[in-house]
Design a protein around this motif. Structure first.
Motif, short mmCIF file in Angstrom:
data_model
loop_
_atom_site.label_atom_id
_atom_site.label_comp_id
_atom_site.label_asym_id
_atom_site.label_seq_id
_atom_site.Cartn_x
_atom_site.Cartn_y
_atom_site.Cartn_z
N ARG A 1 0.67 -0.80 0.02
CA ARG A 1 0.02 0.21 0.01
C ARG A 1 0.56 1.28 -0.05
O ARG A 1 0.49 2.55 -1.01
N LEU A 2 1.94 1.39 0.82
CA LEU A 2 3.17 2.67 0.52
C LEU A 2 3.75 3.08 -0.39
O LEU A 2 3.48 3.86 -0.37
N LEU A 3 4.31 1.41 -0.99
CA LEU A 3 4.49 1.91 -2.27
C LEU A 3 3.89 2.41 -2.94
O LEU A 3 4.34 3.43 -4.36
N ALA A 4 2.99 1.83 -3.44
CA ALA A 4 1.19 2.39 -4.21
C ALA A 4 1.31 3.60 -4.61
O ALA A 4 1.38 4.41 -5.36
N GLU A 5 1.12 3.97 -3.19
CA GLU A 5 0.53 5.59 -2.92
C GLU A 5 1.84 6.38 -3.00
O GLU A 5 1.95 7.42 -3.44
N GLU A 6 4.05 6.43 -3.10
CA GLU A 6 4.71 6.53 -3.20
C GLU A 6 4.43 6.44 -4.79
O GLU A 6 5.52 7.75 -5.00
N GLN B 1 -7.85 -6.03 -0.13
CA GLN B 1 -7.32 -4.83 1.21
C GLN B 1 -5.95 -3.28 0.54
O GLN B 1 -5.80 -2.24 1.05
N VAL B 2 -5.50 -4.07 -0.56
CA VAL B 2 -4.59 -3.48 -1.26
C VAL B 2 -5.51 -2.54 -2.80
O VAL B 2 -4.60 -1.12 -3.42
N LEU C 1 -5.91 1.17 -7.59
CA LEU C 1 -6.58 1.60 -8.58
C LEU C 1 -6.39 3.20 -8.02
O LEU C 1 -6.83 3.69 -9.16
N ASP C 2 -5.94 3.32 -6.77
CA ASP C 2 -6.75 5.33 -6.98
C ASP C 2 -4.96 5.60 -6.93
O ASP C 2 -5.30 6.77 -7.75
N SER C 3 -3.81 4.54 -7.23
CA SER C 3 -2.50 5.34 -7.88
C SER C 3 -2.09 5.12 -9.11
O SER C 3 -1.69 5.26 -9.95
N GLY C 4 -3.82 4.79 -10.12
CA GLY C 4 -3.61 4.46 -11.53
C GLY C 4 -2.70 3.14 -11.84
O GLY C 4 -2.70 2.60 -13.05
N LEU C 5 -2.62 1.90 -11.21
CA LEU C 5 -1.62 1.34 -11.13
C LEU C 5 -1.83 0.24 -11.43
O LEU C 5 -2.66 -1.61 -11.14
N TYR C 6 -3.00 -0.23 -12.95
CA TYR C 6 -3.63 -0.94 -12.54
C TYR C 6 -3.61 -2.46 -13.42
O TYR C 6 -4.62 -3.50 -13.40
N GLN C 7 -2.38 -2.22 -14.43
CA GLN C 7 -1.77 -2.91 -15.04
C GLN C 7 -0.86 -4.53 -13.84
O GLN C 7 -1.28 -5.42 -14.04
#
Length: 70
Positions: A8-13, A33-34, A39-45
């Motif tokens: 979660r933290l890595l995605a947010e950053e 949970q992640v 999705l909010d970070s645009g990491l769909y792939q």
């Protein structure tokens, strides 16, 4: 719990490379949970790849479609 929080933290950053390294190895990440953070970070792939590796093909296809529509 630690793997889930780290992902979660890595995605947010926006640290996609580090995120993928964590997920490539053995981990106890709880995808449900992640998923919102990815999705909010645009990491769909990234989310699609995680789900595909876990055998969630239909969910993976959903996120791949979202990626292609953007």
């Amino acid at each position: 719990m630690v793997d889930t929080t780290l992902v979660r933290l890595l995605a947010e950053e926006g640290r996609t490379t580090d995120l993928l390294k964590v997920l490539e190895g053995p981990n106890d990440c709880v995808v449900q949970q992640v998923e919102p953070t990815l999705l909010d970070s645009g990491l769909y792939q990234v989310l699609a790849e995680i789900q595909l590796k876990r055998g969630e093909v239909s969910r993976s296809e959903e996120h791949t479609s979202e990626l292609q529509s953007q």
